[in-house]
Motif scaffolding. Structure first.
Motif, PDB file in Angstrom:
ATOM      1  N   LEU A 626       5.842   3.563  -3.780  1.00  0.00           N
ATOM      2  CA  LEU A 626       7.085   3.912  -3.098  1.00  0.00           C
ATOM      3  C   LEU A 626       8.269   3.818  -4.048  1.00  0.00           C
ATOM      4  O   LEU A 626       9.181   4.657  -4.020  1.00  0.00           O
ATOM      5  N   VAL A 627       8.264   2.801  -4.903  1.00  0.00           N
ATOM      6  CA  VAL A 627       9.326   2.680  -5.896  1.00  0.00           C
ATOM      7  C   VAL A 627       9.280   3.862  -6.861  1.00  0.00           C
ATOM      8  O   VAL A 627      10.313   4.430  -7.234  1.00  0.00           O
ATOM      9  N   THR A 628       8.063   4.255  -7.246  1.00  0.00           N
ATOM     10  CA  THR A 628       7.904   5.389  -8.163  1.00  0.00           C
ATOM     11  C   THR A 628       8.465   6.667  -7.554  1.00  0.00           C
ATOM     12  O   THR A 628       9.203   7.423  -8.211  1.00  0.00           O
ATOM     13  N   PRO A 652      -2.218   9.139  -9.242  1.00  0.00           N
ATOM     14  CA  PRO A 652      -2.976  10.311  -8.785  1.00  0.00           C
ATOM     15  C   PRO A 652      -2.376  10.884  -7.501  1.00  0.00           C
ATOM     16  O   PRO A 652      -1.572  10.235  -6.816  1.00  0.00           O
ATOM     17  N   GLU A 653      -2.807  12.105  -7.180  1.00  0.00           N
ATOM     18  CA  GLU A 653      -2.198  12.811  -6.047  1.00  0.00           C
ATOM     19  C   GLU A 653      -2.399  12.077  -4.733  1.00  0.00           C
ATOM     20  O   GLU A 653      -1.493  12.033  -3.896  1.00  0.00           O
ATOM     21  N   MET A 654      -3.567  11.491  -4.511  1.00  0.00           N
ATOM     22  CA  MET A 654      -3.805  10.796  -3.247  1.00  0.00           C
ATOM     23  C   MET A 654      -2.894   9.576  -3.094  1.00  0.00           C
ATOM     24  O   MET A 654      -2.455   9.245  -2.002  1.00  0.00           O
ATOM     25  N   LYS A 655      -2.581   8.912  -4.201  1.00  0.00           N
ATOM     26  CA  LYS A 655      -1.636   7.798  -4.146  1.00  0.00           C
ATOM     27  C   LYS A 655      -0.245   8.301  -3.772  1.00  0.00           C
ATOM     28  O   LYS A 655       0.489   7.653  -3.005  1.00  0.00           O
ATOM     29  N   LEU A 656       0.124   9.466  -4.331  1.00  0.00           N
ATOM     30  CA  LEU A 656       1.426  10.030  -3.998  1.00  0.00           C
ATOM     31  C   LEU A 656       1.516  10.357  -2.512  1.00  0.00           C
ATOM     32  O   LEU A 656       2.553  10.139  -1.877  1.00  0.00           O
ATOM     33  N   VAL A 657       0.436  10.878  -1.951  1.00  0.00           N
ATOM     34  CA  VAL A 657       0.409  11.160  -0.504  1.00  0.00           C
ATOM     35  C   VAL A 657       0.639   9.875   0.285  1.00  0.00           C
ATOM     36  O   VAL A 657       1.401   9.856   1.262  1.00  0.00           O
ATOM     37  N   CYS A 658      -0.002   8.784  -0.138  1.00  0.00           N
ATOM     38  CA  CYS A 658       0.199   7.499   0.550  1.00  0.00           C
ATOM     39  C   CYS A 658       1.651   7.053   0.459  1.00  0.00           C
ATOM     40  O   CYS A 658       2.201   6.477   1.408  1.00  0.00           O
TER      41      CYS A 658
END
Length: 955
Positions: A626-628, A652-658
Motif C-alpha cells: 500500500l505504501v508502494t 508482482p502484479e498479483m501483489k499490486l492487485v491486493c
C-alpha cells in the motif's frame, strides 16, 4: 362556592391556532363545596360571556339541548353538573383528547368529551360517563390522565396503568377480571390478628416496594373495568395493563409519625412526534402524535421521574436542598417550590424522546447526551410564603400567602433563571395586619438566552479540559433540544435562532470530545456532523501550538478527521491544512497515512511532502504494497515516470492487485456523487489495462465496489457516453464470468455480453482496444463458454468475404450460445439486428434454433445457404431421439433438390451419398426400401441396398 386549588382544579385551553381532536375542549372543571355538599362542575363557553352580569345556564351532563335555545347558549356560560355516587377527591384532564378522569374512594370515573350538534353552525360541549375503574386497596389523593394512561397516587403509593381499547378473546362490555390476592401482605408476615389490633397499640409499616412492567400486577391492588358508555361510542377501554407500582415507607427515625411525609405533585407529561429537528414543516395539532410519556411524583425531599411508554424505567432522581411543597414538570425544566424558594432543575425527557424519534441517534450521524447524566439545579429564587405552582407555556404561575411579621430580608440572585420584570400581576396584601394572598405570573428566560449564559460559564473550563465542561455543555444542548421538540408556537425568526444555537452547541460538544481523552471520544464525529461545520472549519478550531517540543493529538480529533476523509466529502482542504493533517497522522496514527493521502479531500497535498512522510514510515506493522502504490500515485502526480516505474516493478502484479483492494481510492473516487477515475487509473488504462481490470474485479470480489459502479467507472474512464460500451468494460464482464462472482446475476451478464457482441457484428464495429482475452482463452478458462460445434467452422470457412476484425466477437458469441448456462429464449428477440444474409448472422441464428430444437428449420436454411455444412450439422446434432430426421427430413430434401439440378447439384449429390450411408446403417432393409424415392435410379441405390441386406450377416 369554593374552587379548591389544592384539589387540582384543571384548565383546558385550546390554542389560538388551528384546532383538531388532539386539542379539543375549552373548559374549567372544579370540585366545589356548598352547604356541606360536594359538587363536580365544568364551566364551558365562558369565553363567550358578553358582560359580567350575563346569565349562566346550569344543566346536567347528557342533557339534550333543543335547537330553539341555540342563540341563548351561544352567548352565555354553561355550568355542567356531573352527578357522582361518591364524593370526588381529585380530577385530571387528558391534555390530548380533553377527557376528564375523576378520582373517588376506591374507584376512578372517566367522562369522555363530546359535542352536541345543535345546528350546522353551533355545537355544545358535553361529557358522557364512559368507564369506571374500580381500584381496591388504594384511595386516590392525586390522579393524572393522558391518552389512556392513568396514574393514581395515595399518600405513599403510586400506581400507573394503561387502558387498552382492543378487546381480547371476545371480552364483553363489562370487564370483571379476577381479583388479585395480596401476596405482599402474606410475604411480609402480617397476620389477620395483627391487622385487627387497635392503631394505638402498634404502628404497622409496610416495606418500600418498586414493581415495573408485568411484575406490578403482583402489587395486590385489584383493578376492575366497568364500561358505562353508549354502545356506539368510538373508543372503548376493554382491559388494563399494569405498568408501575411503587410504595414508600414513612420516616419513623424520630419515633414520631409525621402527617407531612406524603407524596405530592403527580403528573403525566406527554412529548409529541415532531419529525426532524431541522424540519421546516409546521407541526400543527393535527399532526401531533404521542412519542413518549413520562410520569413524575415527589416526596418532600426527593422527586422521581419515570419513562413509561415502550419500557418502564426510572430516569432521574431529584434531591431537593429544602423541603418541597409542590412541583411541576415541563419538557425543559422541573420547577419546585418550598416555603420560601422557587427552585429549577434540569430534566432528561427530551433526550429520551429524541432516541425514540430519531433512529440515527447514537450513530456516526447523530448523537444526544444520555439520560443518565446527573441532574443539575439551575436556579433558586426567593418568594415568601409559596403555596402553589402551575405552568403554562413559558410562564410559571405562583400563589403565595405571606405573613408580614415573618418576612425575611429579601435576597436577589445575581443571575436569575426566572424573570418577573414587567410580567407579574401582584395582588397586594390589604393594609390590615393579616396574611395576604399574592399571585405571580413569572416568565422563564428563553432557551437561547439561558444557553448563552451557560456557554459563557463553560468558558471557565476551557483550559482545564475536565468532564465538568462536557456536562455543562450537554445541559445546554439538551435545553435547546427540548425547545426544538415543539416549535409549533414559534415565529420563524425564533426557530431560526434556536436552530443556529443548536448547531453551535453541537460544535462546542464536538470540540470537547475531540480534545479530551475520554472513552466517548468518538462522539466528536456525530456532534461535528450535526453542527454543520466543514472539515476546514473544524481544523481551524484546533490548537496547533507545540507543548514541550512535541505535539499531542487526542483520539476524538483523529477519529473525526479519519472518518471524514473516508467519507469522500465534497471538500478539498487547502495545501496548508492538508500538510497539517499529514503531520497529525504521522504523529498519532502512522498506519492510516497511506489511506489519508488517497482521500479526495487531500487533493491539494504537496506530493513531495507526502512522499517524505511515506519514506519515514516503519512498514513492519502494515502492508508495504500500500505504501508502494501510494508513492507511485504521488510520483505520477509529480510527473516522475521513472520513480513510478521503479515502485511498480518492485512487486508482482498479483501483489499490486491486493494493494488496490486495500485502498480502492487509488483508482476510483467519488466527487459530488459522481464516480471519478484517478490519474493512476488513467495511466493504467494506457499502460497496464490487464492490471486495471484485474484490480476492479478484485474490488468487486471483496465488496469494495458494486456492479453498476464498476460499469460507470469504465465508461467514464474511456470517455464513452450513453450506450457506447468500451472494450475494457467488455473485458471486465468476461472476467466476471470467468471468476464466477457470487453477486453477479448470470443471465444479466450473458445479456450484456451477447448484446455487445451482436451490436458489433451488426454494425461491423471492431473493439476500440485489443481484447484482453481471445475466444480460445475463454473456452479454456470458463465453463460458461462452450466448445463451438464443428459444423459452425465449416459454415464460417465457406465465407471468403467475412470481416476478419469481428471474428473474435463472432467466436465468443458462438461459444457463449454453445455453453451450458445460457438461456437461449431470452436472447432470440435481440437477434433481429444480426441479419441471416451474412454467414456470421446465419451461424448465430442456426445455433440458437438448434438449441431450441428447431432442427428441421435449420436443415432447410443450411441446404439453401451452405449445403457443405449440412452433413457436419447432421452428424453433430441429429442423434438419439433426433436420429429419425436423417431419413424423414434430410433424405427427402436432398432427393428433391437433386431433381431440380442447379449450381449446387454436386454438393447435394455428395450429401445424399453420405446420408444414404448413414440411413443404410440405421434402418432395416424393408424400412430402407420404404424411405427411398420411387422415381430414383436403381443402379444408384443398389450398393446401399446390398450393404443394408448384408449388414445383419456381417454383424
Amino acid at each position: 362556592m369554593r374552587c379548591s386549588w389544592r384539589r387540582a382544579a384543571r384548565w383546558r385551553r385550546s390554542p389560538s391556532r388551528a384546532r383538531s381532536c388532539a386539542s379539543r375542549g375549552d373548559y374549567l372543571v372544579a370540585i366545589e363545596e356548598k352547604n356541606k355538599a360536594t359538587f363536580l362542575r365544568a364551566y364551558v363557553n365562558w369565553r363567550s360571556k358578553r358582560t359580567e352580569n350575563s346569565r349562566v345556564c346550569i344543566r346536567m351532563v347528557g342533557h339534550n339541548v333543543e335547537a330553539p335555545f341555540s342563540e341563548t347558549f351561544r352567548d352565555q356560560m354553561s355550568i355542567l353538573e356531573m352527578p357522582l355516587s361518591e364524593t370526588p377527591l381529585c380530577i385530571s384532564c387528558c391534555p390530548v383528547k380533553g377527557d376528564l378522569l375523576v378520582g373517588c374512594t376506591n374507584k376512578l370515573v372517566l367522562f369522555s368529551l363530546k359535542y352536541q350538534v345543535i345546528n350546522e353552525e353551533f355545537s355544545v360541549l358535553d361529557f358522557e360517563r364512559s368507564l369506571i375503574i374500580h381500584t381496591d386497596s388504594i384511595t386516590p389523593v392525586e390522579i393524572s390522565f393522558c391518552v389512556g394512561y392513568v396514574a393514581v397516587m395515595s399518600d405513599l403509593e403510586v400506581l400507573i396503568l394503561k387502558l387498552e381499547s382492543d378487546p381480547k378473546n371476545g371480552e364483553s362490555v363489562t370487564h370483571h377480571p379476577r381479583k388479585t390476592n395480596n401476596p405482599m401482605k402474606q410475604a411480609e408476615g402480617i397476620s389477620d390478628e395483627t391487622l385487627q389490633l387497635e392503631p394505638d397499640d402498634f404502628v404497622i409499616c409496610q416495606k418500600p416496594m418498586e414493581l415495573l412492567g408485568e411484575k406490578s400486577e403482583q402489587s395486590g391492588v385489584s383493578v376492575t373495568l366497568e364500561l358505562t358508555g353508549l354502545a356506539d361510542e368510538k373508543i372503548k377501554y376493554f382491559h388494563v395493563q399494569h405498568l408501575l407500582y411503587r410504595r414508600f415507607a414513612p420516616d419513623i427515625s424520630s419515633y414520631v409519625l409525621s402527617d407531612d411525609i406524603k407524596l405530592h405533585s403527580l403528573q403525566l407529561l406527554p412529548i409529541y412526534q415532531t419529525g426532524s429537528l431541522t424540519s421546516d414543516r409546521k407541526n400543527s395539532s393535527q399532526e401531533k402524535e404521542l412519542l413518549s410519556l413520562f410520569c413524575f411524583f415527589s416526596l418532600p425531599h426527593v422527586g422521581y421521574l419515570y419513562m413509561i411508554v415502550k419500557s418502564v424505567e426510572l430516569m432521574s432522581v431529584y434531591q431537593y436542598p429544602e423541603r418541597s411543597q409542590q412541583a411541576v414538570l415541563t419538557p425543559q425544566f422541573l420547577h419546585v417550590i418550598t416555603s420560601n424558594n422557587l427552585q429549577c432543575f434540569t430534566v432528561r425527557c427530551s433526550a429520551a424522546a429524541a432516541r425514540e424519534e430519531d433512529p440515527y441517534v447514537d450513530t456516526t450521524l447523530k448523537a444526544c447526551p444520555p439520560v443518565s447524566l446527573d441532574v443539575c439545579a439551575l436556579r433558586i429564587q426567593l418568594f415568601i410564603g409559596l403555596k402553589a405552582i402551575c405552568h403554562f407555556k413559558n410562564h410559571v404561575i405562583l400563589l403565595t400567602k405571606a405573613d408580614p411579621e415573618s418576612i425575611p430580608e429579601r435576597r436577589e440572585s445575581p443571575k436569575r433563571l426566572l424573570s418577573r420584570k414587567g410580567t407579574s400581576v401582584n395582588l397586594k396584601a390589604p393594609p390590615v395586619a393579616e396574611a395576604g394572598w399574592n399571585l405571580y405570573i413569572v416568565n422563564t428566560i428563553s432557551p437561547v438566552q439561558l444557553y448563552k449564559e451557560m456557554i459563557d460559564y463553560s468558558n471557565t473550563y476551557k483550559t482545564a479540559k475536565t468532564q465538568s465542561c462536557i456536562h455543562l455543555l450537554s445541559e445546554a444542548h439538551l435545553l435547546l433540544r427540548a425547545a426544538l421538540m415543539d416549535t409549533s408556537q414559534m415565529e420563524p425568526g425564533e426557530k431560526a435562532e434556536l436552530l443556529e444555537a443548536f448547531r453551535e452547541s453541537c460544535g462546542h460538544l464536538g470540540d470537547c470530545y475531540s480534545r479530551l481523552d475520554t472513552q466517548h471520544s468518538h462522539l466528536a464525529l456525530p456532534y461535528y456532523k450535526m453542527s454543520g461545520l466543514s472539515m476546514a472549519e473544524v481544523l481551524a478550531r484546533v490548537d496547533w501550538t507545540v507543548e514541550n517540543g512535541s505535539q499531542k493529538y487526542e483520539r476524538g480529533l483523529i477519529f473525526y478527521i479519519n472518518h471524514s476523509l473516508y467519507e469522500n466529502l465534497d471538500e478539498e482542504l487547502s495545501e496548508e491544512l492538508a500538510a497539517k493533517v499529514v503531520q497529525m497522522f504521522h504523529v498519532a496514527e502512522p498506519k492510516q497515512l497511506p489511506h489519508i493521502l488517497c482521500s479526495p479531500s487531500m487533493k491539494n497535498i504537496d506530493p513531495l511532502t507526502a512522499i517524505s512522510y511515506l519514506r519515514k514510515l516503519d512498514t513492519s506493522g502494515f502492508s508495504l504494497i500500500l505504501v508502494t502504490l501510494t508513492k507511485a500515485a504521488m510520483a505520477l502526480k509529480m510527473g516522475d515516470l521513472d520513480m513510478y516505474r521503479n515502485e511498480m516493478k518492485s512487486h508482482p502484479e498479483m501483489k499490486l492487485v491486493c494493494g488496490f483492494i486495500l485502498e480502492p481510492r487509488l483508482l476510483i473516487q467519488q466527487r459530488k456523487g459522481q464516480i471519478v477515475p484517478t490519474e493512476f487509473a488513467v495511466h493504467l488504462k494506457e499502460t497496464q489495462p490487464g492490471l486495471l481490470v484485474a484490480s476492479v474485479l478484485g474490488l468487486q470480489k471483496n465488496n469494495k465496489i458494486g456492479i453498476e459502479e464498476a460499469d460507470s467507472f469504465f465508461k467514464v474512464l474511456c470517455g464513452k457516453d450513453g450506450d457506447t460500451i468500451p472494450q475494457l468494460l467488455v473485458d471486465l464482464w468476461e472476467a466476471q464470468l470467468v471468476a464466477c462472482l457470487p453477486d453477479v446475476v448470470l443471465q444479466e451478464l450473458f445479456f450484456k455480453l451477447t448484446s455487445q457482441y451482436i451490436w458489433r457484428l451488426s454494425k461491423r464495429q471492431p473493439p476500440d482496444t485489443v481484447p484482453l482475452r481471445t475466444s480460445e482463452d475463454l473456452i479454456n478458462s470458463c465453463s460458461h463458454y462452450g466448445l463451438i460445434s464443428p459444423w459452425v467452422n465449416v459454415l464460417i470457412s465457406s465465407d471468403s468475404l467475412a470481416d476478419k476484425n469481428c471474428m473474435e466477437e463472432l467466436s465468443k458469441l458462438q461459444s457463449l450460445i454453445c455453453g451450458p448456462s445460457f438461456d437461449i429464449a431470452s436472447i432470440v428477440p435481440f437477434l433481429e439486428p444480426l441479419s441471416e444474409d451474412t454467414i456470421a448472422g446465419l451461424s448465430v441464428h442456426v445455433l440458437c434454433r438448434t438449441r431450441l430444437k428447431e432442427y428441421e428449420q435449420c436443415i432447410d436454411r443450411l441446404l439453401e445457404r451452405c449445403p457443405e455444412a449440412v452433413i457436419p450439422y447432421a452428424n453433430h446434432e441429429l442423434k438419439e431421439e433426433n436420429r429419425t430426421l436423417w431419413w424423414k427430413k434430410l433424405l427427402p430434401e436432398l432427393c428433391q433438390r437433386i431433381k431440380c439440378g442447379g449450381e449446387k447439384y454436386q454438393l447435394y449429390l455428395s450429401s445424399l451419398k453420405e446420408t444414404l450411408s448413414i440411413v443404410a446403417v440405421e434402418l432395416e432393409l424393408r424400412d430402407f426400401l420404404n424411405v427411398l424415392p420411387e422415381d430414383g435410379t436403381a443402379a444408384f441405390f443398389l450398393p446401399y441396398l446390398l450393404y443394408c441386406s448384408r449388414k445383419k450377416s456381417l454383424t
